[in-house]
Scaffold this motif. Structure first.
Motif, PDB file in Angstrom:
ATOM      1  N   PRO A   7     -23.185  -0.417  -4.139  1.00  0.00           N
ATOM      2  CA  PRO A   7     -24.486   0.277  -4.160  1.00  0.00           C
ATOM      3  C   PRO A   7     -25.312   0.064  -5.287  1.00  0.00           C
ATOM      4  CG  PRO A   7     -22.956   1.949  -3.499  1.00  0.00           C
ATOM      5  CD  PRO A   7     -22.156   0.803  -4.207  1.00  0.00           C
ATOM      6  N   PRO A   8     -26.640   0.073  -5.162  1.00  0.00           N
ATOM      7  CA  PRO A   8     -27.499  -0.206  -6.238  1.00  0.00           C
ATOM      8  C   PRO A   8     -27.181   0.580  -7.570  1.00  0.00           C
ATOM      9  CG  PRO A   8     -28.776   0.542  -4.585  1.00  0.00           C
ATOM     10  CD  PRO A   8     -27.486   0.302  -3.909  1.00  0.00           C
ATOM     11  N   PRO A   9     -27.306   0.298  -8.501  1.00  0.00           N
ATOM     12  CA  PRO A   9     -27.035   1.171  -9.856  1.00  0.00           C
ATOM     13  C   PRO A   9     -28.313   1.874 -10.297  1.00  0.00           C
ATOM     14  CG  PRO A   9     -27.248  -1.273 -10.696  1.00  0.00           C
ATOM     15  CD  PRO A   9     -27.288  -1.316  -9.086  1.00  0.00           C
ATOM     16  N   LEU A  10     -28.920   2.681  -9.473  1.00  0.00           N
ATOM     17  CA  LEU A  10     -30.132   3.214  -9.686  1.00  0.00           C
ATOM     18  C   LEU A  10     -29.709   4.667 -10.392  1.00  0.00           C
ATOM     19  CD1 LEU A  10     -32.170   2.924  -6.513  1.00  0.00           C
ATOM     20  CD2 LEU A  10     -32.692   1.994  -8.495  1.00  0.00           C
ATOM     21  N   THR A  11     -30.259   4.917 -11.399  1.00  0.00           N
ATOM     22  CA  THR A  11     -30.266   6.339 -12.070  1.00  0.00           C
ATOM     23  C   THR A  11     -31.593   7.182 -11.921  1.00  0.00           C
ATOM     24  OG1 THR A  11     -31.050   5.285 -14.072  1.00  0.00           O
ATOM     25  CG2 THR A  11     -28.591   5.440 -13.650  1.00  0.00           C
ATOM     26  N   ARG A  12     -32.621   6.555 -11.545  1.00  0.00           N
ATOM     27  CA  ARG A  12     -33.659   7.126 -11.173  1.00  0.00           C
ATOM     28  C   ARG A  12     -34.552   6.515 -10.270  1.00  0.00           C
ATOM     29  NH1 ARG A  12     -38.201   5.386 -13.620  1.00  0.00           N
ATOM     30  NH2 ARG A  12     -39.160   7.561 -13.593  1.00  0.00           N
ATOM     31  N   LEU A  13     -35.570   7.159  -9.571  1.00  0.00           N
ATOM     32  CA  LEU A  13     -36.215   6.459  -8.572  1.00  0.00           C
ATOM     33  C   LEU A  13     -37.515   6.284  -9.144  1.00  0.00           C
ATOM     34  CD1 LEU A  13     -35.160   8.817  -5.491  1.00  0.00           C
ATOM     35  CD2 LEU A  13     -33.994   6.449  -6.271  1.00  0.00           C
ATOM     36  N   PRO A  14     -38.138   4.886  -8.580  1.00  0.00           N
ATOM     37  CA  PRO A  14     -39.605   4.768  -9.231  1.00  0.00           C
ATOM     38  C   PRO A  14     -40.486   5.652  -8.361  1.00  0.00           C
ATOM     39  CG  PRO A  14     -38.585   2.944  -7.758  1.00  0.00           C
ATOM     40  CD  PRO A  14     -37.671   4.056  -8.186  1.00  0.00           C
ATOM     41  N   ARG A  15     -40.218   6.131  -7.243  1.00  0.00           N
ATOM     42  CA  ARG A  15     -41.240   6.689  -6.588  1.00  0.00           C
ATOM     43  C   ARG A  15     -40.647   7.927  -5.812  1.00  0.00           C
ATOM     44  NH1 ARG A  15     -44.054   4.168  -9.292  1.00  0.00           N
ATOM     45  NH2 ARG A  15     -45.953   2.995  -8.875  1.00  0.00           N
ATOM     46  N   LEU A  16     -41.542   8.840  -5.126  1.00  0.00           N
ATOM     47  CA  LEU A  16     -40.689  10.036  -4.477  1.00  0.00           C
ATOM     48  C   LEU A  16     -39.566   9.416  -3.572  1.00  0.00           C
ATOM     49  CD1 LEU A  16     -40.614  13.126  -3.592  1.00  0.00           C
ATOM     50  CD2 LEU A  16     -42.643  12.204  -1.826  1.00  0.00           C
ATOM     51  N   VAL A  17     -40.076   8.513  -2.488  1.00  0.00           N
ATOM     52  CA  VAL A  17     -38.925   7.838  -1.851  1.00  0.00           C
ATOM     53  C   VAL A  17     -38.676   6.177  -1.981  1.00  0.00           C
ATOM     54  CG1 VAL A  17     -38.569   7.155   0.766  1.00  0.00           C
ATOM     55  CG2 VAL A  17     -39.652   9.395  -0.071  1.00  0.00           C
ATOM     56  N   PHE A  18     -37.694   5.745  -2.034  1.00  0.00           N
ATOM     57  CA  PHE A  18     -37.310   4.467  -2.331  1.00  0.00           C
ATOM     58  C   PHE A  18     -36.505   3.857  -0.969  1.00  0.00           C
ATOM     59  CE2 PHE A  18     -34.421   1.203  -4.146  1.00  0.00           C
ATOM     60  CZ  PHE A  18     -35.347   0.109  -4.636  1.00  0.00           C
ATOM     61  N   GLY A  19     -36.946   2.652  -0.490  1.00  0.00           N
ATOM     62  CA  GLY A  19     -36.243   2.285   0.379  1.00  0.00           C
ATOM     63  C   GLY A  19     -35.649   1.175   0.559  1.00  0.00           C
ATOM     64  N   ARG A  20     -34.542   0.621   1.098  1.00  0.00           N
ATOM     65  CA  ARG A  20     -34.066  -0.667   1.161  1.00  0.00           C
ATOM     66  C   ARG A  20     -33.439  -0.668   2.421  1.00  0.00           C
ATOM     67  NH1 ARG A  20     -28.281  -0.367  -0.769  1.00  0.00           N
ATOM     68  NH2 ARG A  20     -28.500  -2.393  -1.614  1.00  0.00           N
ATOM     69  N   SER A  21     -33.125  -2.181   2.858  1.00  0.00           N
ATOM     70  CA  SER A  21     -32.505  -2.517   3.984  1.00  0.00           C
ATOM     71  C   SER A  21     -31.097  -3.356   3.974  1.00  0.00           C
ATOM     72  CB  SER A  21     -33.698  -3.522   4.720  1.00  0.00           C
ATOM     73  OG  SER A  21     -34.855  -2.643   4.909  1.00  0.00           O
ATOM     74  N   GLU A  22     -30.231  -3.420   4.648  1.00  0.00           N
ATOM     75  CA  GLU A  22     -29.104  -4.227   4.342  1.00  0.00           C
ATOM     76  C   GLU A  22     -28.658  -4.418   5.822  1.00  0.00           C
ATOM     77  OE1 GLU A  22     -26.202  -2.609   1.360  1.00  0.00           O
ATOM     78  OE2 GLU A  22     -27.180  -0.671   1.763  1.00  0.00           O
ATOM     79  N   ALA A  23     -28.078  -5.576   6.102  1.00  0.00           N
ATOM     80  CA  ALA A  23     -27.367  -6.193   6.944  1.00  0.00           C
ATOM     81  C   ALA A  23     -25.746  -5.957   6.635  1.00  0.00           C
ATOM     82  CB  ALA A  23     -27.496  -7.679   7.292  1.00  0.00           C
ATOM     83  N   LEU A  24     -24.980  -5.101   7.142  1.00  0.00           N
ATOM     84  CA  LEU A  24     -23.558  -4.977   6.911  1.00  0.00           C
ATOM     85  C   LEU A  24     -22.787  -5.623   7.704  1.00  0.00           C
ATOM     86  CD1 LEU A  24     -23.786  -0.919   6.415  1.00  0.00           C
ATOM     87  CD2 LEU A  24     -24.375  -2.713   4.565  1.00  0.00           C
ATOM     88  N   PRO A  25     -21.912  -6.176   6.946  1.00  0.00           N
ATOM     89  CA  PRO A  25     -20.926  -7.169   7.756  1.00  0.00           C
ATOM     90  C   PRO A  25     -19.686  -6.246   8.577  1.00  0.00           C
ATOM     91  CG  PRO A  25     -20.261  -7.182   5.685  1.00  0.00           C
ATOM     92  CD  PRO A  25     -21.463  -6.543   5.736  1.00  0.00           C
ATOM     93  N   ALA A  26     -18.887  -6.779   9.190  1.00  0.00           N
ATOM     94  CA  ALA A  26     -17.832  -5.737   9.967  1.00  0.00           C
ATOM     95  C   ALA A  26     -16.886  -5.285   8.731  1.00  0.00           C
ATOM     96  CB  ALA A  26     -17.167  -6.558  11.065  1.00  0.00           C
TER      97      ALA A  26
END
Length: 264
Positions: A7-26
């Motif tokens: 997962p992304p190593p985020l410790t704080r969010l730049p905004r109220l909501v932070f989004g990301r998209s992922e295509a997950l393999p089997a």
């Protein structure tokens, strides 16, 4: 072997909501981790499973899993999946009391999730994007809970047994045989299991098998294959149990899925 992802190593969010998209393999796996903020994982395609120390939560398409801030959890997929994740600041109290749960996503909430996940990290919080984020949070708070969660017993022997049954839903041993493996009588297993999970063992096992069947149906298995691989000797019994839990037969469930569509 699972295909591990970090997962992304985020410790704080730049905004109220932070989004990301992922295509997950089997067979993907994000090992146990936590965030200092809330996370909403929306399944657009495939089935996502989120496991915490005390429960597991399955999100087929049109469902999302909410993980509150600070909760240790891992995320797995058995088939390819498309996921939109929204990280939300910890000061936003959306669900009380804070707990992990599966949500039924309305069409409006779906469009808001997809739009929010595509926002740039530095969107203008005082502009249209910022107002959309607040509308999204309001909508999330109104979403109904889906009965797609499975509590885990605290007893280590029972928890180990549950993990074994999760990995082999077609295991046909009866409760007494399983109790002997756990080093207890069938009566003791039944009593401890209900006390620790709130479910009778038979109800827990039935729910676990039906949740396992969701992934197989979503992957394209026919109803007969999904029934047999999930531990049902009779297709009619499987269809009846599926309808009782999900409010639709497997065939109707899949038709609704195709009509509503997944992530574009």
């Amino acid at each position: 072997m699972p295909r591990e992802r970090t997962p992304p190593p985020l410790t704080r969010l730049p905004r109220l909501v932070f989004g990301r998209s992922e295509a997950l393999p089997a067979d993907s796996l994000a090992r146990a981790h936590s965030h200092p903020f809330g996370q909403l994982s929306y399944a657009g395609e495939g089935v996502i499973e989120v496991t915490t120390p005390v429960s597991s939560h399955v999100a087929p398409p049109r469902r999302a899993v909410w993980v509150p801030p600070g909760l240790l959890h891992e995320v797995t997929t058995t088939r390819p999946a498309a996921m939109r994740s929204l990280y939300i600041r910890a000061d936003q109290t959306i669900f009380c009391p804070p707990r992990c749960l599966v949500l039924r996503v309305t069409r409006l909430a779906r469009e808001l999730i997809l739009t929010a996940a595509a926002l740039p990290p530095d969107y203008d919080e005082d502009g249209p994007a910022g107002r959309l984020a607040h509308v999204l949070l309001d909508q999330l708070a109104t979403l109904p809970e889906a009965d797609l969660s499975l509590p885990w017993p605290a007893d280590p022997a029972l928890a180990a047994l549950c993990r074994e049954l999760r990995d082999a839903p077609d295991d046909d041993r009866d409760m007494d045989a399983l109790a002997r493996q756990a080093g207890m009588s069938g009566r003791t297993l039944a009593r401890r299991f209900e006390a620790q999970t709130g479910l009778r063992f038979g109800a827990w096992r039935r729910r676990q098998r039906l949740l396992a069947a969701l992934g197989r149906l979503e992957a394209g298995d026919n109803v007969t294959a999904a029934a047999l691989e999930s531990g049902y000797a009779s297709v009619s019994a499987f269809v009846a149990a599926f309808r009782d839990m999900f409010g639709a037969t497997p065939g109707t469930f899949l038709r609704q899925r195709k009509q509503e569509g997944g992530i574009p």
